[in-house]
Structure formats: structure tokens, C-alpha cells
Enzyme design. Structure first.
Site, PDB file in Angstrom:
ATOM      1  N   LEU A  39       0.838  -1.210   0.000  1.00 10.43           N
ATOM      2  CA  LEU A  39       0.000   0.000   0.000  1.00 10.43           C
ATOM      3  C   LEU A  39       0.868   1.253   0.000  1.00 10.43           C
ATOM      4  CD1 LEU A  39      -3.038  -0.943   2.307  1.00 10.43           C
ATOM      5  CD2 LEU A  39      -2.853  -1.097  -0.182  1.00 10.43           C
ATOM      6  N   THR A 125       7.655  -5.289 -18.417  1.00  9.75           N
ATOM      7  CA  THR A 125       7.222  -4.210 -19.306  1.00  9.75           C
ATOM      8  C   THR A 125       8.042  -4.175 -20.593  1.00  9.75           C
ATOM      9  OG1 THR A 125       7.248  -1.797 -19.493  1.00  9.75           O
ATOM     10  CG2 THR A 125       8.745  -2.727 -17.903  1.00  9.75           C
ATOM     11  N   ASP A 126       7.449  -3.604 -21.648  1.00  3.69           N
ATOM     12  CA  ASP A 126       8.200  -3.431 -22.896  1.00  3.69           C
ATOM     13  C   ASP A 126       9.334  -2.407 -22.740  1.00  3.69           C
ATOM     14  OD1 ASP A 126       6.617  -1.144 -22.702  1.00  3.69           O
ATOM     15  OD2 ASP A 126       5.801  -1.271 -24.733  1.00  3.69           O
ATOM     16  N   GLU A 127       9.265  -1.602 -21.661  1.00  3.70           N
ATOM     17  CA  GLU A 127      10.274  -0.543 -21.520  1.00  3.70           C
ATOM     18  C   GLU A 127      11.678  -1.103 -21.281  1.00  3.70           C
ATOM     19  OE1 GLU A 127       9.098   2.971 -19.396  1.00  3.70           O
ATOM     20  OE2 GLU A 127       6.980   2.521 -19.682  1.00  3.70           O
ATOM     21  N   TYR A 149      13.400   3.349 -13.921  1.00  6.97           N
ATOM     22  CA  TYR A 149      12.282   2.386 -13.825  1.00  6.97           C
ATOM     23  C   TYR A 149      12.544   1.178 -14.720  1.00  6.97           C
ATOM     24  CZ  TYR A 149       7.855   0.238 -15.253  1.00  6.97           C
ATOM     25  OH  TYR A 149       6.869  -0.676 -15.580  1.00  6.97           O
ATOM     26  N   LYS A 153      13.261  -2.761 -13.773  1.00  7.97           N
ATOM     27  CA  LYS A 153      12.444  -3.871 -14.281  1.00  7.97           C
ATOM     28  C   LYS A 153      13.329  -4.866 -15.049  1.00  7.97           C
ATOM     29  CE  LYS A 153       8.552  -4.434 -14.061  1.00  7.97           C
ATOM     30  NZ  LYS A 153       7.681  -5.074 -13.017  1.00  7.97           N
TER      31      LYS A 153
HETATM   32  P1  NAD Z   1       0.799   0.410  -9.754  1.00  8.05           P
HETATM   33  O1  NAD Z   1       1.852   1.402  -9.392  1.00  8.05           O
HETATM   34  O2  NAD Z   1      -0.586   0.882 -10.015  1.00  8.05           O
HETATM   35  O3  NAD Z   1       0.697  -0.700  -8.624  1.00  8.05           O
HETATM   36  C1  NAD Z   1       1.822  -1.247  -7.980  1.00  8.05           C
HETATM   37  C2  NAD Z   1       1.349  -1.918  -6.704  1.00  8.05           C
HETATM   38  O4  NAD Z   1       2.492  -2.508  -6.075  1.00  8.05           O
HETATM   39  C3  NAD Z   1       0.736  -0.951  -5.695  1.00  8.05           C
HETATM   40  O5  NAD Z   1      -0.460  -1.507  -5.162  1.00  8.05           O
HETATM   41  C4  NAD Z   1       1.799  -0.820  -4.616  1.00  8.05           C
HETATM   42  O6  NAD Z   1       1.274  -0.541  -3.326  1.00  8.05           O
HETATM   43  C5  NAD Z   1       2.469  -2.188  -4.693  1.00  8.05           C
HETATM   44  N1  NAD Z   1       3.853  -2.164  -4.195  1.00  8.05           N
HETATM   45  C6  NAD Z   1       4.820  -1.261  -4.509  1.00  8.05           C
HETATM   46  N2  NAD Z   1       5.944  -1.558  -3.831  1.00  8.05           N
HETATM   47  C7  NAD Z   1       5.694  -2.675  -3.105  1.00  8.05           C
HETATM   48  C8  NAD Z   1       6.460  -3.473  -2.220  1.00  8.05           C
HETATM   49  N3  NAD Z   1       7.737  -3.166  -1.926  1.00  8.05           N
HETATM   50  N4  NAD Z   1       5.889  -4.547  -1.649  1.00  8.05           N
HETATM   51  C9  NAD Z   1       4.571  -4.873  -1.916  1.00  8.05           C
HETATM   52  N5  NAD Z   1       3.801  -4.133  -2.739  1.00  8.05           N
HETATM   53  C10 NAD Z   1       4.347  -3.059  -3.327  1.00  8.05           C
HETATM   54  O7  NAD Z   1       1.392  -0.362 -11.015  1.00  8.05           O
HETATM   55  P2  NAD Z   1       0.625  -1.037 -12.242  1.00  8.05           P
HETATM   56  O8  NAD Z   1       0.480  -0.039 -13.318  1.00  8.05           O
HETATM   57  O9  NAD Z   1      -0.550  -1.767 -11.741  1.00  8.05           O
HETATM   58  O10 NAD Z   1       1.739  -2.068 -12.719  1.00  8.05           O
HETATM   59  C11 NAD Z   1       1.779  -3.415 -12.200  1.00  8.05           C
HETATM   60  C12 NAD Z   1       2.932  -4.148 -12.831  1.00  8.05           C
HETATM   61  O11 NAD Z   1       2.778  -4.160 -14.248  1.00  8.05           O
HETATM   62  C13 NAD Z   1       4.297  -3.518 -12.559  1.00  8.05           C
HETATM   63  O12 NAD Z   1       5.212  -4.545 -12.329  1.00  8.05           O
HETATM   64  C14 NAD Z   1       4.614  -2.769 -13.844  1.00  8.05           C
HETATM   65  O13 NAD Z   1       6.000  -2.689 -14.038  1.00  8.05           O
HETATM   66  C15 NAD Z   1       3.952  -3.659 -14.873  1.00  8.05           C
HETATM   67  N6  NAD Z   1       3.529  -2.984 -16.115  1.00  8.05           N
HETATM   68  C16 NAD Z   1       2.754  -1.860 -16.054  1.00  8.05           C
HETATM   69  C17 NAD Z   1       2.326  -1.267 -17.240  1.00  8.05           C
HETATM   70  C18 NAD Z   1       1.428  -0.039 -17.225  1.00  8.05           C
HETATM   71  O14 NAD Z   1       1.165   0.513 -18.304  1.00  8.05           O
HETATM   72  N7  NAD Z   1       0.924   0.400 -16.081  1.00  8.05           N
HETATM   73  C19 NAD Z   1       2.715  -1.804 -18.469  1.00  8.05           C
HETATM   74  C20 NAD Z   1       3.522  -2.964 -18.488  1.00  8.05           C
HETATM   75  C21 NAD Z   1       3.907  -3.539 -17.293  1.00  8.05           C
END
Ligand code: NAD
Length: 324
Positions: A39, A125-127, A149, A153
């Protein structure tokens, strides 16, 4: 069956959990789901049906090995979404990204070995591939991350590879393009623009808006992640794309129209440091091997998302802090 989902209170993780609890993933209608989430500012329990009988919520940090060793035993499968996820923040606070995304992922994999977890999906991620001016990345493309970031990843992806090769942990990695959908924190481009436009405010467009992104609806991403879990193979990497490329200027145009605003609502700001010009994925592997097909067309998906933000100001207004 018990499935543990890290980061399940965030944007994508919570969508995955809600979809699983709704019975939409065949074979998982009775699955018991445990969410482990720290959280952070990005995690929000309002994203989850906390009183659902098949959901257990644990507030915890994936960098805490003792907590993971307590919670993980008894789970057969782990889907790992937890991460620091916002590129802009990583420019100022890279240490938090290295800690959660690299060390946290490594601690999670250690705990999975300890608990005898059968399968892990590591959501990436694609990044990690960097930026590409023409064509698209296959899974064989070298990792050339440009932001802290993306570098963190990429580090977690290498941990996934190492824990598979060294310890035989069954980890499948997914790499998805930019997501959009409901419950996305208003720091990210689409909800930032939509919430500001719906509040009658201006929106900041980086540089000349020529950066290109490929957009996928969160529901399609989660479907791809679930395919990797159920039909994927240990040690494999699967790109998950959406198929719709837009410049940020084109995306802005669509959002202005959907929110009933004009270009006078747009402020041009200095470009983001090291801003990647274009991301584009070749996702033929997951389509051909696992039967992935994105189902949400961008036109309809965007219209639905704007409507969701119109209908749910109770959800996003408290997240705006001083800028509400
Ligand atoms: P988000 O930031 O909305 O959610 C991340 C969640 O992880 C949050 O609920 C946060 O509280 C929790 N968190 C953070 N640090 C933590 C820790 N140390 N221990 C436990 N929980 C922790 O991110 P998102 O957009 O839902 O992305 C989720 C995943 O998908 C990530 O790994 C991200 O790299 C990947 N991703 C995201 C996208 C995008 O467009 N958003 C695209 C490709 C991949």
C-alpha cells in the site's frame, strides 16, 4: 487452489484479482486469492472487494523475507505485479525502484523456492527493451533500458532468468505495452489528462507530443498474464501487445474530444529527461503459442474509461492531493 498476487491493490494487479474473483478465468472459479501489497501511494484497498470470501489481504512489503516466508506456504501459484511503476518518479527516487523492483523480486523468488511454489508469472514491461524507431521488438531483443524504472524492471527480468536457470524455479515473464483502464492512478497519462479535463483544468503535454506508445486495455493484459500462467512454459518470455500505436499528440486529441475540451486546454512542457521516442512489441509468440488475442478496441475502451472516470470521482478525487 491458492494463488498469491503481489501488488494486487494497484491498477493492473487489482484488475487481475477482481477478474479472478468474478469467476471469469476458467478453472479458477473456486480459487482462493491472497494479495500481498505494501500500500504505497499507488496501492488502494478501494480497488479490491475486501469482504469477498475468497480474498485474503495482507499488507506487506516484498522486500521483507520473513513476511514472505510466513505468507507464501500453501500457495501453488504466484503472480507478481508489485513494483514501483512510474517513470517520472524514477528520475528522482531511483533507489526505491532498485529496492522494490530488483531486491523485492529476488526476495519473492527466494520465498517461492522455500515454499515450493509450482509456478510464478513475473509481470514486466516493454520498456526494458529501450526505444525503437522502426519495426518491433521480439522477446530476443537485447535489454537496453533507458530510465531507472526500466533498468530496475530489466534487473528483475534477469533475476527471473537466473532463478530459473540456477534453482529451477518455474518463472514465466511477460512484457506488456502501455496499459489503460479503470482504477489507474491519476499520475499516469490517460487518467491524469481525463481527471484534469473533467475538472476543467489544463493538461501538460511533454515536448512536441511525437512520442509513440502502443496501448493495451488492462483486461487484455491480465488475460495475457493468465495465459502465461496456465498455458505458458517455464523460463519463457511473452510479449503482450495491444496493437494500437498512437503518438501522445494523437492520444491527447482523442481524450480532448471524449472530455469535450479543445487544444486551448493543453500546455506544452519541457520533454521528460531521456524520453523514449517509440515502443512497439511483436507479440506473435503469445498469439501463436498461447492463443492470446486483445479483445478491446481502443476507440471503445477509451470511451468506456472516460465514462468510468466521469462516474467515479469518489475514487480519483482523494488521490489528487493538493491539485484537486
Ligand atoms: P501500480 O503502481 O498501479 O501498482 C503497484 C502496486 O504494487 C501498488 O499496489 C503498490 O502498493 C504495490 N507495491 C509497490 N511496492 C511494493 C512493495 N515493496 N511490496 C509490496 N507491494 C508493493 O502499477 P501497475 O500499473 O498496476 O503495474 C503493475 C505491474 O505491471 C508492474 O510490475 C509494472 O512494471 C507492470 N507494467 C505496467 C504497465 C502499465 O502501463 N501500467 C505496463 C507494463 C507492465
Amino acid at each position: 487452489m491458492r494463488v498469491l498476487v503481489t501488488g494486487g491493490a494497484g491498477f493492473i494487479g487489482s484488475h487481475y484479482v477482481r477478474t479472478m474473483l468474478s469467476g471469469s478465468y476458467p478453472g479458477y472459479e473456486a480459487a482462493q486469492v491472497t494479495v500481498v501489497d505494501k500500500l504505497t501511494y499507488a496501492g488502494n484497498t478501494a480497488n479490491l472487494p475486501l469482504d469477498h470470501p475468497r480474498l485474503d489481504f495482507v499488507r506487506g512489503d516484498i522486500t521483507d523475507p520473513a513476511l514472505l516466508r510466513t505468507v507464501l506456504p500453501g500457495h501453488r501459484e504466484v503472480v507478481h505485479f508489485a513494483a514501483e511503476s512510474h517513470v517520472d518518479r524514477s528520475l528522482e527516487r531511483a533507489a526505491e525502484f532498485a529496492l522494490t523492483n530488483v531486491v523485492g523480486t529476488q526476495s519473492l523468488f527466494d520465498a517461492c523456492l522455500y515454499a515450493g511454489v509450482e509456478r510464478v508469472v513475473h509481470v514486466s514491461t516493454d520498456e526494458v527493451y529501450g526505444s525503437i524507431s522502426q519495426g518491433s521488438w521480439t522477446e530476443e531483443w537485447p535489454l537496453q533500458p533507458n530510465s531507472p524504472y526500466a533498468a530496475a524492471k530489466a534487473g528483475s527480468d534477469l533475476m527471473a532468468r537466473a532463478y530459473g536457470r540456477t534453482h529451477g524455479l518455474d518463472v514465466r515473464t511477460t512484457r506488456c505495452s502501455n496499459n489503460y483502464g479503470p482504477y489507474q492512478h491519476p499520475e499516469k497519462l490517460i487518467p491524469l489528462f481525463v481527471t484534469r479535463l473533467l475538472s476543467g483544468r489544463t493538461v501538460p503535454l511533454y515536448g512536441d507530443g511525437s512520442n509513440v506508445r502502443e496501448w493495451v486495455h488492462v483486461d487484455d493484459h491480465c488475460h495475457g498474464v493468465h495465459l502465461a500462467l496456465t498455458r505458458g512454459r517455464a523460463g519463457e518470455i511473452y510479449n503482450i501487445g495491444g496493437g494500437t500505436e498512437l503518438t501522445n499528440r494523437e492520444m491527447t486529441e482523442r481524450l480532448l474530444e471524449l472530455c469535450g475540451a479543445g487544444w486551448d486546454s493543453v500546455r506544452h512542457t519541457d520533454d521528460r529527461k531521456g524520453h523514449d521516442l517509440r515502443y512497439a512489441l511483436d507479440d506473435s509468440k503469445i498469439r501463436e503459442q498461447l492463443g492470446y488475442l486483445p479483445r478491446t478496441r481502443l476507440d471503445q475502451g477509451l470511451a468506456d474509461v472516460v465514462q468510468w472516470y466521469r462516474d467515479n470521482p469518489w475514487w480519483w478525487k482523494p488521490l489528487l492531493g493538493g491539485r484537486g
